[in-house]
Write a protein that holds these residues in place. Structure first.
Motif, PDB file in Angstrom:
ATOM      1  N   THR A   1      51.432 -18.687 110.072  1.00  0.00           N
ATOM      2  CA  THR A   1      52.367 -18.361 111.144  1.00  0.00           C
ATOM      3  C   THR A   1      52.084 -16.947 111.622  1.00  0.00           C
ATOM      4  O   THR A   1      51.810 -16.051 110.810  1.00  0.00           O
TER       5      THR A   1
ATOM      6  N   HIS B   1      46.900 -16.923 118.346  1.00  0.00           N
ATOM      7  CA  HIS B   1      47.825 -17.355 119.397  1.00  0.00           C
ATOM      8  C   HIS B   1      48.841 -18.407 118.963  1.00  0.00           C
ATOM      9  O   HIS B   1      49.570 -18.930 119.795  1.00  0.00           O
ATOM     10  N   GLY B   2      48.899 -18.749 117.696  1.00  0.00           N
ATOM     11  CA  GLY B   2      49.840 -19.806 117.335  1.00  0.00           C
ATOM     12  C   GLY B   2      49.994 -19.982 115.841  1.00  0.00           C
ATOM     13  O   GLY B   2      49.683 -19.096 115.061  1.00  0.00           O
ATOM     14  N   SER B   3      50.497 -21.160 115.470  1.00  0.00           N
ATOM     15  CA  SER B   3      50.709 -21.468 114.065  1.00  0.00           C
ATOM     16  C   SER B   3      50.072 -22.813 113.748  1.00  0.00           C
ATOM     17  O   SER B   3      49.853 -23.635 114.650  1.00  0.00           O
TER      18      SER B   3
ATOM     19  N   THR C   1      49.537 -28.382 114.678  1.00  0.00           N
ATOM     20  CA  THR C   1      49.662 -27.123 115.408  1.00  0.00           C
ATOM     21  C   THR C   1      50.944 -27.158 116.227  1.00  0.00           C
ATOM     22  O   THR C   1      51.377 -28.227 116.666  1.00  0.00           O
TER      23      THR C   1
ATOM     24  N   GLY D   1      53.613 -25.004 119.168  1.00  0.00           N
ATOM     25  CA  GLY D   1      53.989 -23.951 120.087  1.00  0.00           C
ATOM     26  C   GLY D   1      55.503 -23.875 120.166  1.00  0.00           C
ATOM     27  O   GLY D   1      56.210 -24.395 119.297  1.00  0.00           O
TER      28      GLY D   1
END
Length: 277
Positions: free
Chosen positions: A107, A211-213, A228, A230
């Protein structure tokens, strides 16, 4: 692949779906492998649906209806079987976590949901749904808290958490909420031998997950799956080459992160900073 087994189709909607899929497949004279080949998936995948071990997918159900000449029968059953308390895009991943032997997560800005406190989860939910009623907010929070019971299960997966240092500094809900959350994270990490937590420091620079988790779920008898997410959407990734790319990137993130011991110290330090008047 899972062998066909007799299910009580009236146990739940998923068992009914699995029993109907098997009935239609056998009536068409196809093996699991043959049907899977025609639907562009594996026979193992078909077997998991028939055994009631995976939530049915609407797009695949549409293809199966076409292949088996069953109209929209499986599609209708699929919609019934996919009813879930969590967000629809996360439902498959939430269920797979229950079946996984190990879960690796990254994360970038937030503490992983399984390790969140109620106050922290409430602050996040309010931020994500600013116009929702209190009842809706509290419903989301209850569902998230219920999911943390996974950690108490005797079959709980090994949970390997990598979080960016930014997640320790973002004041979600204010100083008191953050102090409580980070203290909880440190306590869970220190007291549960099946949880490993690492902090990826700012000094590590750019990395693939900037840019994300993502969540990497491994199983004893099924291929690895990646999830993944958002702000308002998520996606399961099952294509082997792409899953392997995620796995390699995750290994690099773990290698660049602080050691578990140093990470615990950093979390405790951040908690004290938020607790200081």
């Amino acid at each position: 692949m899972p062998q066909p087994k007799d299910l009580d189709p009236y146990t739940d909607a998923r068992a009914f779906y699995g029993a109907e899929l098997r009935r239609l497949r056998e009536a068409a004279g196809l093996s699991q492998g043959e049907l899977g080949s025609r639907a562009f998936c594996s026979g193992t995948y078909i077997g998991l649906f028939e055994a009631g071990e995976r939530r049915p997918q609407l797009e695949l159900s549409r293809s199966l209806d076409e292949l088996l000449g069953s109209g929209e029968h499986l599609q209708r059953l699929c919609r019934l079987a996919r009813t879930s308390k969590v967000a629809g895009y996360f439902a498959d991943a939430a269920e797979l976590q229950l079946q996984a032997s190990s879960v690796g997560s990254y994360t970038s800005m937030l503490v992983l949901g399984l390790l969140q406190t109620e106050s922290y989860a409430r602050a996040l939910t309010r931020a994500a749904h600013p116009f929702a009623t209190t009842d809706v907010i509290e419903g989301h929070v209850r569902t998230r808290m219920e999911r943390t019971s996974l950690l108490d299960s005797p079959t709980a997966p090994v949970l390997w958490v990598v979080l960016h240092e930014a997640a320790l500094l973002l004041p979600v809900g204010g100083n008191a909420v953050m102090a409580e959350q980070l203290t909880h994270l440190a306590e869970q990490t220190d007291s549960r031998p099946r949880i490993v937590t690492q902090v990826l420091p700012f000094s590590a620079g750019a990395h693939p997950f900037l840019h994300g988790s993502m969540t990497l779920m491994q199983f004893t008898d099924a291929p690895t799956v990646v999830y993944t997410e958002g702000a308002y959407s998520g996606q399961l990734v099952e294509e082997p080459l792409l899953v392997e790319q995620f796995r390699s990137a995750y290994d690099l993130a773990r290698a660049a992160a602080l050691s578990p011991e140093a990470s615990l110290q950093r979390i405790v330090s951040a908690a004290k900073e938020f607790a200081t008047p």
